[in-house]
Design a protein around this motif. Structure first.
Motif: not given
Length: 396
Positions: A341-366
């Motif tokens: 259950d891993v969405i992405s293993e190689h992604i560059m992100l800012p330092k996030l805190d618990n409760g911060d929000l992650v957005i996924g685009r193009m998420m309508g199909a399947y």
């Protein structure tokens, strides 16, 4: 109370706008996370784009990528027809008062109950691809009309649907001949060149084969065929650009123009209509450092809205509400106790805190359509916006 008018369709796939952040944070405050935000204006936009690109084709939206009441109602208001494949989908369109004559049932393999449920609703056009399936309709030959589905393999597609369904032109002739003997009406032919088909020539080749087969049917003294269903598979852009739909459909229209004037053409678009219309919102549940990367554990994952990463091979553009310049090697993982259950293993992100929000685009199909309740973790709630044409979301 002041209100900001939000045009959800204007959002890009990059950093979220201030208006989008306001909608997302307001929605999470009201409904919690994870969420799927469905913009009905984008449904309208995509339907109209494909309708204009295929002006002589009746578009039957395939419910399977996003079987949501708001999608059905929005498309019905646009004049769309619908493609059904199960008794559950029959119930969905019936509940939304879709006229039965605007539907077809295209699952090539059906239980008797599936046929009965569709006929009771009033849907009487079905698909077969073998003699065994044909014989199921002997009892319903006074009510049903059939399309014979052909197979056109496509190893380049996301899903080569002709691997599981469809028959050869030779077998199609056998089916049509046997149908005449049994008194079953064959309405026409159908095919599906595969999900996310990038090359329109796949459609052209299939249309040409079907055209030749229709001529052969007449030459053999069999009843002339009146319908061709060219399926779905029209591509959308996830991480790679695709040919604009108007340009993509030009060679398809040219091939269709060679069909006899008496032949009506249908299509079964699904992903093209809904993929762009949904934005996912997940929150950080916790985090840990492993092998030099920060692992962020989200409340949505592979067994939820990101199920398409397993079943659909889609690559969803991801971003965060927080947009710090400094980025770190990161991993996004889902909430279940399963290590896959891993969405992405190689992604560059800012330092996030618990409760911060992650957005996924193009998420309508399947995505929500193939989500599960594994670990008894509740799947994301889908919230529809802009359900009335021309009326934008009001925030306040």
């Amino acid at each position: 109370m002041t209100h900001a008018v939000l045009d959800f369709a204007s959002f890009s796939s990059s950093a979220p706008t201030a208006e989008e952040i306001q909608l997302i944070e307001s929605s999470v405050a009201q409904f919690g996370a994870p969420l799927l935000l469905l913009d009905c204006d984008i449904i309208r936009q995509q339907y109209r784009a494909l309708r204009d690109a295929l002006p002589n084709v009746t578009l039957h939206f395939a419910l399977k990528p996003l079987p949501h009441y708001a999608v059905v109602r929005t498309l019905l208001d646009e004049g769309a027809s619908f493609d059904l494949a199960s008794s559950g989908e029959v119930k969905l369109v019936a509940a939304q008062r879709v006229p039965a004559d605007k539907t077809i049932h295209t699952h090539p393999i059906k239980r008797d109950q599936d046929i009965c449920d569709a006929l009771a609703y009033g849907c009487n056009v079905f698909v077969v691809d073998n003699l065994n399936e044909l014989e199921k309709f002997v009892a319903y030959k006074e009510e049903a009309e059939l399309l014979v589905r052909l197979s056109f393999r496509n190893s380049e597609a996301f899903a080569d649907l002709s691997k599981k369904f469809g028959c050869s032109p030779e077998l199609a002739i056998q089916i049509i001949t046997r149908a005449k003997e049994l008194g079953i009406r064959i309405k026409g032919l159908s095919f599906h060149v595969g999900s996310q088909t990038m090359n329109p020539q796949k459609y052209v080749d299939a249309i040409n084969v079907c055209n030749d087969l229709m001529l052969k049917v007449v030459s053999l003294g069999l009843p002339a065929l009146s319908t061709l269903d060219i399926g779905g598979g029209f591509p959308v852009s996830y991480s790679n650009k695709v040919i604009p739909i108007g340009e993509f459909c030009k060679p398809i229209n040219e091939a269709l123009s060679e069909l006899p004037e008496t032949v009506s053409v249908l299509a079964e678009p699904g992903r093209f209509i809904v993929a762009q219309a949904v934005t996912s919102v997940a929150s950080v549940m916790g985090q840990a450092e492993r092998d030099g990367k920060i692992w962020y554990y989200l409340d949505d994952g592979i067994y939820g809205s990101f199920s398409g990463l397993m079943f659909d091979e889609a690559t969803y553009p991801l971003t965060t509400i927080k947009q710090d310049v400094q980025r770190y090697p990161s991993v996004l993982a889902g909430p279940t106790c399963d290590s896959i259950d891993v969405i992405s293993e190689h992604i560059m992100l800012p330092k996030l805190d618990n409760g911060d929000l992650v957005i996924g685009r193009m998420m309508g199909a399947y995505t929500s359509a193939t989500a599960t309740d594994f670990n008894f973790i509740q799947r994301a709630q889908c919230i529809a916006f802009n359900e009335e044409a021309g009326q934008k979301v009001q925030l306040g």
